[in-house]
Design a protein around this motif. Structure first.
Motif, short mmCIF file in Angstrom:
data_model
loop_
_atom_site.label_atom_id
_atom_site.label_comp_id
_atom_site.label_asym_id
_atom_site.label_seq_id
_atom_site.Cartn_x
_atom_site.Cartn_y
_atom_site.Cartn_z
N TYR A 176 34.81 -64.67 -36.39
CA TYR A 176 35.36 -63.40 -36.38
C TYR A 176 36.15 -63.21 -37.83
CZ TYR A 176 38.83 -59.83 -34.77
OH TYR A 176 39.93 -58.71 -34.63
N ALA A 177 37.00 -64.23 -38.07
CA ALA A 177 37.86 -64.34 -39.31
C ALA A 177 36.85 -63.95 -40.44
CB ALA A 177 38.56 -65.45 -39.49
N ALA A 178 35.78 -64.75 -40.41
CA ALA A 178 34.71 -64.74 -41.71
C ALA A 178 34.26 -63.20 -41.61
CB ALA A 178 33.58 -65.97 -41.62
N LEU A 179 33.70 -62.66 -40.56
CA LEU A 179 33.31 -61.31 -40.65
C LEU A 179 34.21 -60.16 -41.50
CD1 LEU A 179 31.22 -61.27 -37.22
CD2 LEU A 179 30.20 -61.05 -39.59
N LEU A 180 35.51 -60.45 -40.89
CA LEU A 180 36.46 -59.65 -41.31
C LEU A 180 36.83 -59.79 -42.82
CD1 LEU A 180 39.40 -59.44 -38.53
CD2 LEU A 180 37.23 -57.74 -38.91
N SER A 181 36.46 -60.89 -43.41
CA SER A 181 36.97 -61.10 -44.78
C SER A 181 35.72 -60.73 -45.64
CB SER A 181 37.38 -62.41 -44.98
OG SER A 181 36.27 -63.33 -44.71
N ILE A 182 34.75 -60.11 -45.20
CA ILE A 182 33.61 -59.73 -46.00
C ILE A 182 34.08 -58.37 -46.71
CG2 ILE A 182 30.94 -58.68 -45.91
CD1 ILE A 182 30.50 -60.45 -43.81
N PRO A 183 33.99 -58.43 -47.89
CA PRO A 183 34.56 -56.97 -48.78
C PRO A 183 33.87 -55.69 -48.35
CG PRO A 183 33.99 -58.85 -50.27
CD PRO A 183 33.36 -59.35 -48.79
N ASP A 184 34.46 -54.90 -48.04
CA ASP A 184 34.05 -53.43 -47.58
C ASP A 184 32.73 -52.98 -48.60
OD1 ASP A 184 35.23 -53.30 -45.31
OD2 ASP A 184 36.87 -52.16 -46.44
N GLU A 185 32.92 -53.17 -50.03
CA GLU A 185 32.18 -52.67 -50.82
C GLU A 185 30.64 -53.33 -50.58
OE1 GLU A 185 34.81 -54.71 -53.01
OE2 GLU A 185 35.61 -53.51 -51.65
N ILE A 186 30.72 -54.53 -50.39
CA ILE A 186 29.16 -55.05 -50.00
C ILE A 186 28.67 -54.29 -49.00
CG2 ILE A 186 27.94 -57.18 -48.99
CD1 ILE A 186 29.83 -58.87 -50.59
N LEU A 187 29.31 -54.39 -47.67
CA LEU A 187 28.94 -53.33 -46.65
C LEU A 187 28.49 -51.94 -46.96
CD1 LEU A 187 31.04 -54.63 -43.66
CD2 LEU A 187 28.81 -55.67 -44.75
N GLU A 188 29.31 -51.24 -47.66
CA GLU A 188 29.13 -50.06 -48.31
C GLU A 188 28.00 -49.77 -49.11
OE1 GLU A 188 32.65 -48.66 -50.30
OE2 GLU A 188 33.67 -48.53 -48.30
N ALA A 189 27.66 -50.82 -49.97
CA ALA A 189 26.45 -50.86 -50.93
C ALA A 189 25.16 -50.92 -49.83
CB ALA A 189 26.53 -52.24 -51.80
N LEU A 213 33.25 -58.19 -31.59
CA LEU A 213 34.53 -58.00 -31.92
C LEU A 213 34.95 -57.41 -33.26
CD1 LEU A 213 36.54 -61.03 -30.17
CD2 LEU A 213 36.76 -58.59 -29.60
N SER A 214 34.10 -57.91 -34.31
CA SER A 214 34.46 -57.17 -35.68
C SER A 214 34.28 -55.84 -35.85
CB SER A 214 33.80 -58.07 -36.53
OG SER A 214 32.12 -57.70 -36.45
N ASN A 215 33.60 -55.14 -34.93
CA ASN A 215 33.42 -53.80 -35.03
C ASN A 215 35.05 -53.21 -35.06
OD1 ASN A 215 33.36 -51.01 -34.94
ND2 ASN A 215 31.87 -51.09 -33.06
N PRO A 216 35.51 -52.44 -36.20
CA PRO A 216 36.90 -51.99 -36.32
C PRO A 216 37.08 -50.62 -35.16
CG PRO A 216 35.62 -51.36 -38.14
CD PRO A 216 34.78 -52.05 -37.38
N LYS A 217 36.14 -50.17 -35.00
CA LYS A 217 36.36 -49.01 -33.97
C LYS A 217 36.57 -49.53 -32.46
CE LYS A 217 33.79 -45.94 -36.67
NZ LYS A 217 32.21 -46.12 -36.77
N LEU A 218 36.11 -50.93 -32.22
CA LEU A 218 36.27 -51.26 -30.57
C LEU A 218 37.49 -51.34 -30.17
CD1 LEU A 218 34.12 -53.04 -28.68
CD2 LEU A 218 35.57 -54.78 -29.42
N ARG A 219 37.94 -50.68 -29.09
CA ARG A 219 39.24 -50.73 -28.35
C ARG A 219 39.30 -52.14 -27.46
NH1 ARG A 219 40.09 -44.85 -25.74
NH2 ARG A 219 39.44 -43.67 -27.44
N MET A 220 40.72 -52.28 -27.44
CA MET A 220 41.22 -53.51 -26.75
C MET A 220 40.88 -54.90 -27.48
SD MET A 220 41.14 -52.40 -22.69
CE MET A 220 39.68 -53.40 -22.26
N ARG A 221 40.49 -54.89 -28.62
CA ARG A 221 40.32 -56.03 -29.29
C ARG A 221 41.06 -57.29 -29.13
NH1 ARG A 221 38.25 -55.66 -35.17
NH2 ARG A 221 40.14 -54.65 -35.82
N ALA A 222 42.35 -57.02 -29.13
CA ALA A 222 43.61 -58.10 -28.88
C ALA A 222 43.50 -58.52 -27.61
CB ALA A 222 44.95 -57.43 -29.31
N PHE A 223 42.94 -57.68 -26.61
CA PHE A 223 43.15 -58.14 -25.37
C PHE A 223 41.82 -59.06 -25.18
CE2 PHE A 223 40.70 -58.02 -21.31
CZ PHE A 223 41.94 -58.63 -20.45
N TYR A 224 40.72 -58.59 -25.79
CA TYR A 224 39.37 -59.83 -25.55
C TYR A 224 39.69 -60.89 -26.29
CZ TYR A 224 36.74 -55.77 -23.56
OH TYR A 224 36.54 -54.53 -22.92
#
Lengths: 309, 280
Positions: free
Chosen positions: A185-198, A100-111
């Motif tokens: 899900y909430a914890a995954l979303l709150s991971i800063p983007d910089e860390i993932l970019e690095a 679910l935490s994949n930002p490109k996924l569609r219908m996230r809210a429904f699932y």
């Protein structure tokens, strides 16, 4: 300065007024009864009245075969109930949250909304619904298994001593998987983007990124889920009571501490209700939960913070 | 870039496949019960997986439920208990949270910890003594007993969440109010409460669900016919009508529907509360 000193002097009654209602209700209905129950476990009813017996009730509960057999059975069942939750609920929750935490996924809210539906239903509904679905009389479960060619696997799971408890634990997992899913899900979303970019710059992507970077960062959330599950499981009652009744059949194979407390306190069939033994079991549950919570607060949570910084 | 796009297609198909199958698993039992509650007994057994059609449609189960069980009464009881508890938890909880987050006084931290104890220790463990107190106060088989217990149960989490939110209310606003000569009570009710309304909604949903669904306390404190809640009413009714499948399925549907409707209305609020703002 002088003005401040004057302002500070009068008793600030409004603080007391703001706090009073909550503190009064909470203390009178929650804290006092909790200690009252602990106190009741130290007494016993005899013909002459109520007498103080110290830890005698606990000794009996743990060693006298009349009580101890049921107690250890319920405690073990409860532990198994918890183990199933940890082994099944958390991995499924993590998997769903990761997808679910994949930002490109569609219908996230429904699932998200749909998968959370069972969590808002009461245990009573869930217990009966699954009892009906698994019932050999109705035949929904065998029919469905037949569709995928697995009919031979069907058994009246809730009626068999060896499967009943595991089946109910899985039903409970079905109901509550939404909570770990949401929190992770909430914890995954709150991971800063910089860390993932690095990480991506270093070539850590996909599965490797999940295992090496995201999972360690959501460990605190998994810790919270584990302790919530622990408290919820060792205090469970409704599901077993609605699906199997107070006798937690077949042959007490689904008896957990909650149903054992209920039977002891209120009595069932030929057995008379026993306030003091009931209080003793409730106290044991209190100590078990307190141990788990302290372990979490003082050992697990501290270590996790050390990992983080 | 092109290779990335092609490799992400099977992956996204797999992701949807997993999510759809889990969604089906989550919703199927609920839908199955609701559909079958509208069928004749024969159709329930002959083809449990088909939709009700003109031939198999029947409301006999609902008729039995409404004639035999006082479901409107149960709804009313559940509604009274839930709404009154909610009001008390929100009012008392917000007041205490304001005191803890706004003022520095001796014992502030200790009071916060004391009130947070109830988040982790379930109130159920005090049941033996709670029943004694309620018997002593003559409150057994009254809705008041349930309201008191649930208020105590809901307060710790409410105070915890609300005080987090109240810390974020700007001090300038409150101080401006103080300079204008507003009392602390006016500041709380007129300035702060409206600002934490979103948090109040979250707390309301969190408080409401366990109360509406609880079986333990209604069973122990208020099992009389006049004070049964929906959850207990459905439990007892189904226990009595075990072999009347129409009635059982209809009773289950009646217990599911109100909470499902509320959930559809408030799901955004609830999910935002759990994920505390991380979800956009």
């Amino acid at each position: 300065m002088a003005q401040q000193a004057i302002l500070k002097k009068p008793v600030r009654w409004h603080i007391a007024v703001f706090l009073a209602p909550a503190v009064l209700v909470y203390t009178a209905i929650m804290i006092i009864p909790l200690f009252g129950t602990l106190q009741l476990s130290l007494f016993r009813e005899v013909e002459a009245g109520t007498i103080y017996v110290g830890l005698q009730n606990f000794r009996e509960l743990l060693t006298d075969p009349h009580w101890s057999q049921s107690f250890w059975n319920a405690l073990w069942n409860n532990t198994w109930f918890f183990i199933i939750h940890m082994l099944v609920q958390n991995p499924i929750g993590i998997l769903l949250a990761a997808i679910l935490s994949n930002p490109k996924l569609r219908m996230r809210a429904f699932y998200r909304t749909a998968i959370f539906v069972p969590t808002i239903l009461s245990f009573v509904i869930v217990g009966f619904v699954w009892k009906l679905i698994l019932s050999p009389i109705w035949g929904v479960a065998p029919n469905l298994l037949d569709l995928v060619g697995l009919k031979f696997l069907f058994a009246p799971w809730l009626g068999k001593e060896e499967y009943a408890l595991t089946t109910l634990a899985l039903v409970s997992v079905w109901q509550f998987v939404g909570i770990p899913m949401m929190l992770i899900y909430a914890a995954l979303l709150s991971i800063p983007d910089e860390i993932l970019e690095a990480a991506e710059c270093d070539g850590v992507t996909g599965m490797a990124q999940f295992w090496k970077i995201k999972l360690p960062l959501v460990l605190p959330a998994i810790g919270i889920i584990s302790i919530l599950t622990f408290v919820g499981n060792f205090n469970a009652f409704d599901l077993i009571y609605s699906a199997q009744g107070a006798l937690a059949g077949p042959n007490f194979s689904t008896d957990i501490l909650g149903t054992f407390l209920y039977r002891t306190f209120f009595g069932f069939q030929l057995q008379l209700g026993d306030t003091h033994m009931g209080a003793t079991i409730a106290s044991m549950m209190f100590f078990i939960i307190l141990t788990g919570v302290s372990l979490y607060l003082f050992v697990i949570q501290r270590r996790m913070q050390r990992y983080q910084f | 870039m092109a290779s990335k796009a092609t490799s992400s297609l099977p992956r996204s198909v797999a992701a949807h496949a997993i999510l759809i199958s889990y969604t089906v698993l989550a919703l199927f039992p609920v839908i199955l019960i609701i559909f079958n509650s509208f069928k004749t007994r024969k159709a329930i057994f002959r083809s449990p997986l088909s939709l009700p059609d003109a031939e198999s449609f029947s409301l006999i189960g609902y008729r039995t439920v409404l004639e035999q069980g006082d479901f409107f009464g149960y709804f009313q009881n559940s509604l009274i208990v839930t709404v009154v508890t909610l009001l008390l938890v929100l009012l008392f909880g917000a007041m205490a949270a304001f005191a803890l987050s706004e003022y520095r006084f001796r014992g502030n931290t200790l009071m916060g910890l004391y009130l947070a104890l109830g988040i982790m220790i379930p109130i159920r463990l005090g049941t033996v003594a709670i029943l004694q107190i309620m018997v002593g106060a003559g409150l057994v088989n009254t809705l008041t007993a349930l309201i008191l217990v649930y208020t105590a149960q809901g307060l710790p989490l409410a105070i915890f969440i609300l005080s987090e939110f109240m810390r974020s209310v700007s001090d300038d606003l409150k101080n401006a109010g103080r300079i204008d000569g507003l009392s602390e009570y006016t500041i709380f009710f007129r300035l702060v409460l409206p600002l934490v309304r979103p948090a109040m909604a979250t707390v309301a949903v969190f408080t409401m669900i366990p109360i509406w669904n609880d079986l333990w306390f209604p069973l122990i404190l208020a099992p009389a016919e006049e004070t049964k809640t929906v959850t207990l009413g459905a439990q007892v009714f189904i226990g009595q009508f075990v072999t009347n499948w129409n009635a059982v399925l209809s009773a289950l549907s009646l217990a599911i529907l109100p909470i499902l409707v509320l959930y559809v209305i408030f799901s955004r609020q609830l999910i935002r509360g759990i994920t505390s703002g991380a979800v956009k």
